[in-house]
Enzyme design. Sequence first.
Site, PDB file in Angstrom:
ATOM      1  CD  GLU A   1      -2.618   1.420   2.515  1.00  0.00           C
ATOM      2  OE1 GLU A   1      -3.611   2.175   2.494  1.00  0.00           O
ATOM      3  OE2 GLU A   1      -2.259   0.793   3.533  1.00  0.00           O
TER       4      GLU A   1
ATOM      5  CG  ASP B   1      -6.285   4.456   1.222  1.00  0.00           C
ATOM      6  OD1 ASP B   1      -6.908   5.469   0.846  1.00  0.00           O
ATOM      7  OD2 ASP B   1      -6.207   4.120   2.418  1.00  0.00           O
TER       8      ASP B   1
ATOM      9  CD  GLN C   1      -7.470   0.383   3.512  1.00  0.00           C
ATOM     10  OE1 GLN C   1      -6.459   1.030   3.257  1.00  0.00           O
ATOM     11  NE2 GLN C   1      -7.595  -0.314   4.631  1.00  0.00           N
TER      12      GLN C   1
ATOM     13  CD  GLU D   1      -6.913   2.944   6.623  1.00  0.00           C
ATOM     14  OE1 GLU D   1      -6.133   2.411   7.432  1.00  0.00           O
ATOM     15  OE2 GLU D   1      -6.609   3.168   5.437  1.00  0.00           O
TER      16      GLU D   1
END
Length: 261
Positions: A143, A178, A204, A240
């Site tokens: 990530e 993300d 995310q 998140e």
Amino acid sequence: MPKFAANLSTQFNEVPFLERFAAAASAGFTAVEFLFPYDYPAAQLKQLLDDNQLKLVLFNTAARNVQAGEWGVSAIPGREADARADIDSALEYALALNVPQVHIMAGVVQEGMDRQACVDTFISNIHYAADRFAPHGINILLEALGPKIKPNYLYASQHQTLEMMQQIDRPNVFTQLDLFHAQLVDGNLSQLIRDNVGRYRHVQIASAPDRHEPDEGEINYPWLFNLLDEVGYDGWIGCEYIPRNGTLEGLGWFKPWAKHA
């Protein structure tokens, strides 16, 4: 149709961590993710998941000494023993909790470190992790963390993680997309989603730039949820984000997808 996992590290902070499983299930979630499981016995977490009919879809390897600026050590030369101990511990928890994927924390490139040495160390440690996890059908995720959240992390851009994935060259290593970090660093989220189908295995979300519920800010999330469906993404979308004014008060956006909707 998108599948959402509550993030128990950022959501439901109104109650202690062990009570967040029931809170997430009551709010309509069928899956959860969180940063770290290591403060609790795996059997205790497994019981909470089972009691609340929840699936755990993601957690990270250990952060190590956060006060000293660490955020994982898998890319830190000289810390290979620590990194591999963390990988082994994560595998034990993943097997006990039936988790399909684990994010391996790379680390912060501190002043004076040789960045290429950090990259080489990380690749070696991910080879170790991938080979340990593969017989169990568990994926490894990479990530990118933007500098607004984690300055000098090994990689900030989605394109850097994609390049790293190619260098690692293991069939069970993927990226973790993300969209909050991606918007702040890369932009053009629709192109990232379309062009890299099959390379990311977890998504995310949070608003940009403020990291709140996905119903404000720069990103048109309903449009992106439709796009993820269109390209055939069938993984989980982790929530998140940091609630603006309480977790339950901010879940209006989620009601169409809640299990009891």
